[in-house]
Scaffold this active site. Sequence first.
Site, PDB file in Angstrom:
ATOM      1  N   GLY A  17       3.483  -7.018 -12.626  1.00  0.00           N
ATOM      2  CA  GLY A  17       3.128  -5.652 -12.966  1.00  0.00           C
ATOM      3  C   GLY A  17       1.644  -5.407 -13.183  1.00  0.00           C
ATOM      4  NE  ARG A  70      19.484  -4.102   1.386  1.00  0.00           N
ATOM      5  CZ  ARG A  70      19.022  -4.556   2.546  1.00  0.00           C
ATOM      6  NH1 ARG A  70      18.948  -3.762   3.583  1.00  0.00           N
ATOM      7  NH2 ARG A  70      18.626  -5.808   2.658  1.00  0.00           N
ATOM      8  CG  MET A  95       9.379  -8.398  -4.975  1.00  0.00           C
ATOM      9  SD  MET A  95       8.282  -8.042  -3.588  1.00  0.00           S
ATOM     10  CE  MET A  95       8.653  -9.450  -2.547  1.00  0.00           C
ATOM     11  NE  ARG A  96      18.928  -4.883  -4.066  1.00  0.00           N
ATOM     12  CZ  ARG A  96      20.053  -5.376  -4.508  1.00  0.00           C
ATOM     13  NH1 ARG A  96      20.071  -6.178  -5.539  1.00  0.00           N
ATOM     14  NH2 ARG A  96      21.193  -5.093  -3.912  1.00  0.00           N
ATOM     15  CG  HIS A 114       2.588  -4.421   3.018  1.00  0.00           C
ATOM     16  ND1 HIS A 114       3.708  -5.194   2.798  1.00  0.00           N
ATOM     17  CD2 HIS A 114       1.891  -5.034   3.995  1.00  0.00           C
ATOM     18  CE1 HIS A 114       3.673  -6.230   3.624  1.00  0.00           C
ATOM     19  NE2 HIS A 114       2.598  -6.159   4.363  1.00  0.00           N
ATOM     20  CB  THR A 146       9.801   6.166   6.422  1.00  0.00           C
ATOM     21  OG1 THR A 146       9.275   5.005   7.059  1.00  0.00           O
ATOM     22  CG2 THR A 146       8.708   7.215   6.246  1.00  0.00           C
ATOM     23  CG  LEU A 149      10.514  -3.542   5.093  1.00  0.00           C
ATOM     24  CD1 LEU A 149      10.931  -2.981   3.740  1.00  0.00           C
ATOM     25  CD2 LEU A 149      11.103  -4.931   5.309  1.00  0.00           C
TER      26      LEU A 149
HETATM   27  C1  GRF Z   1       1.179  -6.532  -5.008  1.00  0.00           C
HETATM   28  O1  GRF Z   1       0.249  -7.402  -4.463  1.00  0.00           O
HETATM   29  C2  GRF Z   1       1.694  -5.583  -3.968  1.00  0.00           C
HETATM   30  O2  GRF Z   1       0.882  -5.452  -2.849  1.00  0.00           O
HETATM   31  C3  GRF Z   1       2.991  -6.187  -3.540  1.00  0.00           C
HETATM   32  O3  GRF Z   1       3.483  -6.862  -4.662  1.00  0.00           O
HETATM   33  C4  GRF Z   1       2.412  -7.239  -5.506  1.00  0.00           C
HETATM   34  C5  GRF Z   1       2.771  -6.849  -6.898  1.00  0.00           C
HETATM   35  O4  GRF Z   1       1.914  -7.399  -7.843  1.00  0.00           O
HETATM   36  N1  GRF Z   1       3.858  -5.150  -3.025  1.00  0.00           N
HETATM   37  P1  GRF Z   1       1.972  -6.935  -9.362  1.00  0.00           P
HETATM   38  O5  GRF Z   1       3.379  -7.181  -9.869  1.00  0.00           O
HETATM   39  O6  GRF Z   1       1.615  -5.474  -9.415  1.00  0.00           O
HETATM   40  O7  GRF Z   1       0.975  -7.779 -10.067  1.00  0.00           O
END
Ligand code: GRF
Length: 219
Positions: A17, A70, A95-96, A114, A146, A149
Site C-alpha cells: 500500500g 471470480r 492483485m485480482r 501498471h 476496461t 487486462l
Molecule cells: C505498484 O507498483 C503498482 O504498479 C502495481 O502494484 C504495486 C503496488 O505497490 N499495480 P504498493 O502496494 O502500492 O506499494
Amino acid sequence: MGNSKQVSAAILISGNGTNLQAFIDAARDGSLDLRIAVVVSNRPDAYGLVRARDAGIATECVRNEDYPERAAFDTALADTLAKYAPGLLILAGFMRILTGRFVRRFEGKILNIHPALLPKFPGLNTHQRVIDAGETLHGSTVHFVTEDLDAGPRILQGRVPVLADDTASRLSARVQAVEHKIYPQAAALFASGRLEFKDGESWLDGARLDEPVQYAGEL
Ligand code: GRF
C-alpha cells in the site's frame, strides 16, 4: 479543503500500500481534493489496511478464500463498495482480475496503475522482464480499467531510466517513487472533472488523449 461536490473514492489493495499512502498524504496536504471513503483489501494481512486504519479511514476485507469463484467475489466486492457509494475506484496494487460485469458496472470510474510503459509489458514481473529485454527506459502507467487486462485507455505515464547494473528490486523502487507522484495527480484530474472516460477513450480538458500525458513535474 473539501466541498459538497468532492469525489469520494474507494481504494482497492492487496499488499504494502505505498501507493495508498501517497493518496493518504496527498489528500491530507490538500494537493488532492478527494475523499477516501474506504480501503478494501482481498487479503486480511495486507499492510495497506494498517496504513488506512492509522489514517482513520474505514477498511473492508473481501477475502479470496471466501469467494474462489471470480463472479461471486466480484458480487461481494460490489456489495461492499455499494455501502460507500464511491464515485471512483482506485486499484492500487489490487492483485485480482475483475470480471467484465464488475468493470461494466463501474465503467469509466476505475483507475489502475501498471508498473510498465503500456502497451509494453502488460502482466506480471515487469521489472525483471524489462531488464531481460535490454530496455533502457521503463516506468509506470495510469489507465482506465476496461475488460481488457492492462489495455484500458492510458492517462499518465512516468518514465525512469534502466541503469546498467539494475536489479529488479532497485528498478522497482525507482518506478514506485514515480508512481507515488503520478497516481494522485491522475486521480486529481478525475476529481476536478478535467479527466473523463468517453467512447472507450481517455479525454483531458475536452480533448481525446491519443497518447498518455508524460509526467514532468506538476500538471
Ligand atoms: C505498484 O507498483 C503498482 O504498479 C502495481 O502494484 C504495486 C503496488 O505497490 N499495480 P504498493 O502496494 O502500492 O506499494
